[in-house]
Each structure stands twice: as C-alpha cells, then as structure tokens.
Design a protein around this motif. Structure first.
Motif, PDB file in Angstrom:
ATOM      1  N   LYS A  97       0.839  -1.184   0.000  1.00 10.29           N
ATOM      2  CA  LYS A  97       0.000   0.000   0.000  1.00 10.29           C
ATOM      3  C   LYS A  97       0.873   1.232   0.000  1.00 10.29           C
ATOM      4  N   ALA A  98       0.462   2.223  -0.773  1.00 10.47           N
ATOM      5  CA  ALA A  98       1.128   3.523  -0.790  1.00 10.47           C
ATOM      6  C   ALA A  98       0.228   4.530  -0.098  1.00 10.47           C
ATOM      7  N   VAL A  99       0.794   5.290   0.814  1.00 10.27           N
ATOM      8  CA  VAL A  99       0.000   6.247   1.588  1.00 10.27           C
ATOM      9  C   VAL A  99       0.674   7.614   1.578  1.00 10.27           C
ATOM     10  N   TYR A 100      -0.125   8.642   1.284  1.00  9.89           N
ATOM     11  CA  TYR A 100       0.342  10.032   1.401  1.00  9.89           C
ATOM     12  C   TYR A 100      -0.551  10.677   2.443  1.00  9.89           C
ATOM     13  N   PHE A 101      -0.063  10.715   3.682  1.00 16.37           N
ATOM     14  CA  PHE A 101      -0.911  11.065   4.808  1.00 16.37           C
ATOM     15  C   PHE A 101      -1.438  12.495   4.737  1.00 16.37           C
ATOM     16  N   LEU A 102      -0.625  13.423   4.232  1.00 13.26           N
ATOM     17  CA  LEU A 102      -1.043  14.830   4.234  1.00 13.26           C
ATOM     18  C   LEU A 102      -2.309  15.059   3.419  1.00 13.26           C
ATOM     19  N   GLU A 103      -2.498  14.256   2.379  1.00 19.20           N
ATOM     20  CA  GLU A 103      -3.668  14.419   1.525  1.00 19.20           C
ATOM     21  C   GLU A 103      -4.595  13.208   1.606  1.00 19.20           C
ATOM     22  N   ARG A 104      -4.311  12.313   2.544  1.00 17.10           N
ATOM     23  CA  ARG A 104      -5.154  11.133   2.751  1.00 17.10           C
ATOM     24  C   ARG A 104      -5.361  10.345   1.471  1.00 17.10           C
ATOM     25  N   ARG A 105      -4.288  10.173   0.710  1.00 17.37           N
ATOM     26  CA  ARG A 105      -4.365   9.362  -0.492  1.00 17.37           C
ATOM     27  C   ARG A 105      -3.755   8.008  -0.190  1.00 17.37           C
ATOM     28  N   GLU A 106      -4.344   6.969  -0.725  1.00 11.63           N
ATOM     29  CA  GLU A 106      -3.763   5.648  -0.573  1.00 11.63           C
ATOM     30  C   GLU A 106      -4.123   4.782  -1.770  1.00 11.63           C
ATOM     31  N   TYR A 107      -3.191   3.894  -2.093  1.00 11.11           N
ATOM     32  CA  TYR A 107      -3.367   2.986  -3.217  1.00 11.11           C
ATOM     33  C   TYR A 107      -2.931   1.596  -2.768  1.00 11.11           C
ATOM     34  N   TRP A 108      -3.613   0.588  -3.297  1.00  8.43           N
ATOM     35  CA  TRP A 108      -3.327  -0.806  -2.954  1.00  8.43           C
ATOM     36  C   TRP A 108      -2.905  -1.595  -4.190  1.00  8.43           C
ATOM     37  N   GLY A 109      -2.037  -2.558  -3.958  1.00  6.01           N
ATOM     38  CA  GLY A 109      -1.733  -3.529  -4.982  1.00  6.01           C
ATOM     39  C   GLY A 109      -2.720  -4.679  -4.944  1.00  6.01           C
ATOM     40  N   GLN A 110      -2.552  -5.616  -5.864  1.00  4.68           N
ATOM     41  CA  GLN A 110      -3.509  -6.719  -5.994  1.00  4.68           C
ATOM     42  C   GLN A 110      -3.151  -7.912  -5.106  1.00  4.68           C
ATOM     43  N   GLY A 111      -1.958  -7.928  -4.567  1.00  2.00           N
ATOM     44  CA  GLY A 111      -1.547  -8.986  -3.656  1.00  2.00           C
ATOM     45  C   GLY A 111      -0.759 -10.094  -4.336  1.00  2.00           C
ATOM     46  N   THR A 112       0.065 -10.755  -3.534  1.00  4.34           N
ATOM     47  CA  THR A 112       0.818 -11.910  -4.005  1.00  4.34           C
ATOM     48  C   THR A 112       0.797 -12.972  -2.911  1.00  4.34           C
ATOM     49  N   GLN A 113       0.578 -14.215  -3.307  1.00  7.82           N
ATOM     50  CA  GLN A 113       0.427 -15.294  -2.346  1.00  7.82           C
ATOM     51  C   GLN A 113       1.786 -15.806  -1.886  1.00  7.82           C
ATOM     52  N   VAL A 114       1.922 -15.936  -0.581  1.00 11.90           N
ATOM     53  CA  VAL A 114       3.095 -16.574   0.014  1.00 11.90           C
ATOM     54  C   VAL A 114       2.611 -17.777   0.810  1.00 11.90           C
ATOM     55  N   THR A 115       3.149 -18.932   0.490  1.00 13.27           N
ATOM     56  CA  THR A 115       2.780 -20.153   1.194  1.00 13.27           C
ATOM     57  C   THR A 115       4.042 -20.786   1.760  1.00 13.27           C
ATOM     58  N   VAL A 116       4.037 -21.001   3.076  1.00 13.04           N
ATOM     59  CA  VAL A 116       5.180 -21.620   3.746  1.00 13.04           C
ATOM     60  C   VAL A 116       4.740 -22.999   4.219  1.00 13.04           C
ATOM     61  N   SER A 117       5.283 -24.006   3.589  1.00 13.20           N
ATOM     62  CA  SER A 117       4.842 -25.372   3.880  1.00 13.20           C
ATOM     63  C   SER A 117       5.907 -26.361   3.444  1.00 13.20           C
ATOM     64  N   SER A 118       5.989 -27.456   4.177  1.00 16.39           N
ATOM     65  CA  SER A 118       6.911 -28.525   3.802  1.00 16.39           C
ATOM     66  C   SER A 118       6.196 -29.559   2.936  1.00 16.39           C
TER      67      SER A 118
END
Length: 118
Positions: A97-118
């Motif tokens: 997420k990108a945040v510019y607090f002074l102007e209350r702007r924020e942007y999100w990415g779509q996400g990436t899966q992380v799986t930790v498993s044996s």
C-alpha cells in the motif's frame, strides 16, 4: 494511472526466504509511505512493515521483527520485503500500500500469495 504490482510470492519451505517486490507507477513514489500488509485465510489484514518516503525510518510487526526487512529504491519506484526464516504462520496474501498522509491518499496492490509449507 496508478499501479502497484506485487511479485515474488510463491511456495517455500519453513526456514526459507523470499523477497517480495512492489513496483509503483502513476504517482510520486518518493513522497509516499509504503506499507506491506498480509491477510491469512479467515483472519483480518495486518500490517507487516512500513517505510517512510525517504527510506530512513522503518517499522515492523512484532511477529516479523528480526526476520523481515523492508527497503525501497526510489530511483526504481519499488519497495521490497525480504522475508527470512519463514514460518507456516507467515502464509498469507501479501499486499503493498502507498499512503500520502497529508492528503489522505492511498493505493493498494492486488496482492501476491506466500505459502510456507513442507
């Protein structure tokens, strides 16, 4: 057009490492605080790590301190999350997420899966 594109997720064994990247475009990257979040199935989204625009100040969730490292390259408009000593409980979708607090702007990415498993 604002874009945040995460990459680097995947399947890794416990104790392993991954480096996530989040490439930004469409806004003045260096002015924004960049934050990594994660959300595991059935759980709320939680803040993992954050870094100010200058890159000089970082913050981490207690659960990842000493194992994860957040960094940014303002010349490449990219933020990274180096994840070491991964545990099964780190399994989640990771978002930037990108945040510019002074102007209350924020942007999100779509996400990436992380799986930790044996």
């Amino acid at each position: 057009q604002v874009q945040l594109v995460e990459s680097g997720g995947g399947l890794v064994q416990p104790g392993g490492s991954l480096r996530l990247s989040c490439a930004a475009s469409g806004f003045t990257f260096s002015m924004y605080t960049m934050i990594w979040y994660r959300q595991a199935p059935g759980k709320e989204r939680e803040l993992v790590a954050a870094i100010l625009g200058t890159g000089g100040t970082t913050s981490y969730a207690d659960s990842v301190k000493g194992r994860f490292n957040i960094a940014r390259d303002n010349a490449k408009n990219t933020v990274y999350l180096q994840m070491n000593s991964l545990k099964p409980e780190d399994t989640a979708v990771y978002y930037c997420k990108a945040v510019y607090f002074l102007e209350r702007r924020e942007y999100w990415g779509q996400g990436t899966q992380v799986t930790v498993s044996s």
